[in-house]
Motif scaffolding. Structure first.
Motif, PDB file in Angstrom:
ATOM      1  N   GLU A   1       0.851  -1.191   0.000  1.00  0.00           N
ATOM      2  CA  GLU A   1       0.000   0.000   0.000  1.00  0.00           C
ATOM      3  C   GLU A   1       0.886   1.240   0.000  1.00  0.00           C
ATOM      4  OE1 GLU A   1      -3.327   0.037  -0.197  1.00  0.00           O
ATOM      5  OE2 GLU A   1      -3.260  -2.159  -0.377  1.00  0.00           O
ATOM      6  N   PRO A   2       0.362   2.400  -0.446  1.00  0.00           N
ATOM      7  CA  PRO A   2       1.165   3.626  -0.405  1.00  0.00           C
ATOM      8  C   PRO A   2       1.579   3.972   1.025  1.00  0.00           C
ATOM      9  CG  PRO A   2      -0.809   3.926  -1.754  1.00  0.00           C
ATOM     10  CD  PRO A   2      -0.968   2.608  -1.063  1.00  0.00           C
ATOM     11  N   ALA A   3       2.769   4.526   1.167  1.00  0.00           N
ATOM     12  CA  ALA A   3       3.224   4.974   2.484  1.00  0.00           C
ATOM     13  C   ALA A   3       2.319   6.101   2.966  1.00  0.00           C
ATOM     14  CB  ALA A   3       4.666   5.452   2.400  1.00  0.00           C
ATOM     15  N   ARG A   4       1.909   6.039   4.225  1.00  0.00           N
ATOM     16  CA  ARG A   4       1.080   7.080   4.824  1.00  0.00           C
ATOM     17  C   ARG A   4       1.674   7.425   6.181  1.00  0.00           C
ATOM     18  NH1 ARG A   4      -0.344   7.876   0.438  1.00  0.00           N
ATOM     19  NH2 ARG A   4      -2.374   7.510  -0.534  1.00  0.00           N
ATOM     20  N   HIS A   5       2.284   8.589   6.275  1.00  0.00           N
ATOM     21  CA  HIS A   5       2.906   9.010   7.538  1.00  0.00           C
ATOM     22  C   HIS A   5       2.195  10.246   8.075  1.00  0.00           C
ATOM     23  CE1 HIS A   5       6.033   6.087   6.961  1.00  0.00           C
ATOM     24  NE2 HIS A   5       6.404   6.628   5.823  1.00  0.00           N
ATOM     25  N   ASP A   6       1.921  10.200   9.354  1.00  0.00           N
ATOM     26  CA  ASP A   6       1.254  11.285  10.059  1.00  0.00           C
ATOM     27  C   ASP A   6       1.777  11.214  11.489  1.00  0.00           C
ATOM     28  OD1 ASP A   6      -0.763  13.394   9.990  1.00  0.00           O
ATOM     29  OD2 ASP A   6      -1.965  12.090  11.273  1.00  0.00           O
ATOM     30  N   VAL A   7       2.971  11.744  11.695  1.00  0.00           N
ATOM     31  CA  VAL A   7       3.749  11.448  12.892  1.00  0.00           C
ATOM     32  C   VAL A   7       4.153  12.738  13.598  1.00  0.00           C
ATOM     33  CG1 VAL A   7       5.848  10.342  13.751  1.00  0.00           C
ATOM     34  CG2 VAL A   7       4.681   9.386  11.774  1.00  0.00           C
ATOM     35  N   VAL A   8       4.038  12.737  14.903  1.00  0.00           N
ATOM     36  CA  VAL A   8       4.552  13.839  15.715  1.00  0.00           C
ATOM     37  C   VAL A   8       5.747  13.315  16.500  1.00  0.00           C
ATOM     38  CG1 VAL A   8       4.078  15.468  17.574  1.00  0.00           C
ATOM     39  CG2 VAL A   8       2.301  14.948  15.898  1.00  0.00           C
ATOM     40  N   VAL A   9       6.887  13.963  16.321  1.00  0.00           N
ATOM     41  CA  VAL A   9       8.099  13.620  17.067  1.00  0.00           C
ATOM     42  C   VAL A   9       8.595  14.902  17.725  1.00  0.00           C
ATOM     43  CG1 VAL A   9      10.420  12.652  16.999  1.00  0.00           C
ATOM     44  CG2 VAL A   9       8.688  11.834  15.381  1.00  0.00           C
ATOM     45  N   GLY A  10       8.459  14.990  19.039  1.00  0.00           N
ATOM     46  CA  GLY A  10       8.840  16.216  19.724  1.00  0.00           C
ATOM     47  C   GLY A  10       8.040  17.397  19.196  1.00  0.00           C
ATOM     48  N   ASP A  11       8.750  18.431  18.748  1.00  0.00           N
ATOM     49  CA  ASP A  11       8.068  19.630  18.239  1.00  0.00           C
ATOM     50  C   ASP A  11       7.942  19.612  16.712  1.00  0.00           C
ATOM     51  OD1 ASP A  11      10.825  19.903  17.933  1.00  0.00           O
ATOM     52  OD2 ASP A  11      10.806  22.075  18.202  1.00  0.00           O
ATOM     53  N   ALA A  12       8.077  18.441  16.093  1.00  0.00           N
ATOM     54  CA  ALA A  12       7.971  18.316  14.632  1.00  0.00           C
ATOM     55  C   ALA A  12       6.780  17.427  14.273  1.00  0.00           C
ATOM     56  CB  ALA A  12       9.250  17.718  14.054  1.00  0.00           C
ATOM     57  N   TYR A  13       5.987  17.910  13.328  1.00  0.00           N
ATOM     58  CA  TYR A  13       4.904  17.104  12.753  1.00  0.00           C
ATOM     59  C   TYR A  13       5.332  16.742  11.335  1.00  0.00           C
ATOM     60  CZ  TYR A  13       0.354  16.141  10.530  1.00  0.00           C
ATOM     61  OH  TYR A  13      -0.673  15.575   9.813  1.00  0.00           O
ATOM     62  N   ILE A  14       5.337  15.449  11.024  1.00  0.00           N
ATOM     63  CA  ILE A  14       5.869  14.954   9.749  1.00  0.00           C
ATOM     64  C   ILE A  14       4.764  14.204   9.015  1.00  0.00           C
ATOM     65  CG2 ILE A  14       7.672  13.583   8.637  1.00  0.00           C
ATOM     66  CD1 ILE A  14       9.228  13.780  11.334  1.00  0.00           C
ATOM     67  N   ARG A  15       4.560  14.541   7.758  1.00  0.00           N
ATOM     68  CA  ARG A  15       3.600  13.830   6.917  1.00  0.00           C
ATOM     69  C   ARG A  15       4.216  13.680   5.520  1.00  0.00           C
ATOM     70  NH1 ARG A  15       0.624  17.561   3.810  1.00  0.00           N
ATOM     71  NH2 ARG A  15       1.081  19.725   4.364  1.00  0.00           N
ATOM     72  N   ASN A  16       3.538  12.949   4.644  1.00  0.00           N
ATOM     73  CA  ASN A  16       4.095  12.709   3.314  1.00  0.00           C
ATOM     74  C   ASN A  16       3.011  12.774   2.252  1.00  0.00           C
ATOM     75  OD1 ASN A  16       2.973  10.113   4.154  1.00  0.00           O
ATOM     76  ND2 ASN A  16       3.982   9.261   2.332  1.00  0.00           N
ATOM     77  N   VAL A  17       3.436  13.047   1.033  1.00  0.00           N
ATOM     78  CA  VAL A  17       2.572  13.011  -0.147  1.00  0.00           C
ATOM     79  C   VAL A  17       3.282  12.123  -1.159  1.00  0.00           C
ATOM     80  CG1 VAL A  17       1.545  14.351  -2.029  1.00  0.00           C
ATOM     81  CG2 VAL A  17       1.665  15.327   0.291  1.00  0.00           C
TER      82      VAL A  17
END
Length: 278
Positions: free
Chosen positions: A133-149
């Motif tokens: 399946e396509p990678a789906r990231h919706d992650v909070v690490v410390g003060d960083a919010y990381i997502r992908n398209v």
């Protein structure tokens, strides 16, 4: 007696209405909301202008500086005000002095990923799906919010692999920072809606290994980030990329490998800033 019974009944009903919503709400964790996408999803053909320093800080306290350092090829090190470090397209060859907190990867070539990352890296995010399946990231690490398209990559002479690459977006200190990865095709409106506003853009400028300079320049112009950081240059001189942009973009060569950026320091006119080593 009847009046007392009615009074107790009404009191019980009032207590249920008063306290039931708060209990239910406390048990439901709020979803992470992207500040970069807030407007983008409602404007299908919008071109997003970057914040000017004045507009960015109106009514806001300074959120702190983010340090971005070029390590080599497509690897930057993003250091947040809260002490989180993120290495982009991490391959294990271009390493920061200490293991990063987060490593993002893409798989177009081995120079963009490693299957044996340093075990000290807390969070490893693949730009491709590991389960079909396509990678789906919706992650909070410390003060960083990381997502992908996700985007497609070439998998052979005439074929494309769907969702094989990821544009990673890092939301830090009020900034929207995007890394195009190994982008092999121009983006469509659905990609731009998912990406939203970008203040800082990391863009490959090889002129062909990803895609041609003209195509890449159209993507950069459409995204219109305030600060544009070239990367992944192999072969053509950097001027071949810079010549694609007119007077509505500033161009400057850095004297070092790092830049500090905040909402207050964003240039009001898009700046293509070439860090040393590119």
């Amino acid at each position: 007696m009847m009046l007392r019974y009615l009074a107790y009944t009404f009191a019980a009903i009032w207590l249920l209405h008063a306290f039931w919503p708060s209990v239910a709400h406390a048990q439901t964790a709020p979803a992470q909301v992207s500040q970069c996408q807030a407007i983008a999803e409602t404007l299908p053909k919008a071109t997003f202008a970057s914040f000017t320093p004045a507009a960015a800080t109106t009514g806001q306290a300074a959120a702190g500086e983010v340090t971005i350092s070029y390590l080599g090829h497509s690897t930057f090190l993003i250091e947040t005000p809260g002490g989180i470090s993120i290495a982009t397209d991490y391959n294990g060859w271009f390493r920061p002095e200490a293991p990063p907190t987060v490593a993002t990867m893409n798989k177009a070539h081995s120079s963009h990923y490693t299957l044996t990352p340093d075990p000290a890296i807390r969070t490893v995010l693949h730009g491709w799906g590991d389960d079909g399946e396509p990678a789906r990231h919706d992650v909070v690490v410390g003060d960083a919010y990381i997502r992908n398209v996700t985007t497609d990559i070439r998998s052979g002479a005439m074929t494309m692999e769907h969702d094989g690459n990821s544009i990673f977006i890092f939301e830090v200190a009020g900034l929207c920072i995007g890394h195009l990865g190994h982008l092999h095709h121009e983006l469509d409106d659905s990609h731009y809606r998912q990406i939203g506003r970008l203040d800082v853009l990391m863009v490959p400028v090889d002129g062909g290994l990803t895609m041609g300079a003209e195509s890449m320049s159209r993507v950069v112009s459409r995204l219109r980030a305030a600060l544009i950081l070239p990367m992944h240059r192999r072969g053509p001189p950097i001027n071949a990329f810079l010549d694609m942009f007119g007077d509505d973009f500033d161009k400057s060569f850095a004297t070092g490998t790092s830049v500090k950026v905040s909402l207050r320091s964003l240039p009001s006119k898009p700046l293509i800033y070439i860090l040393q080593g590119v």
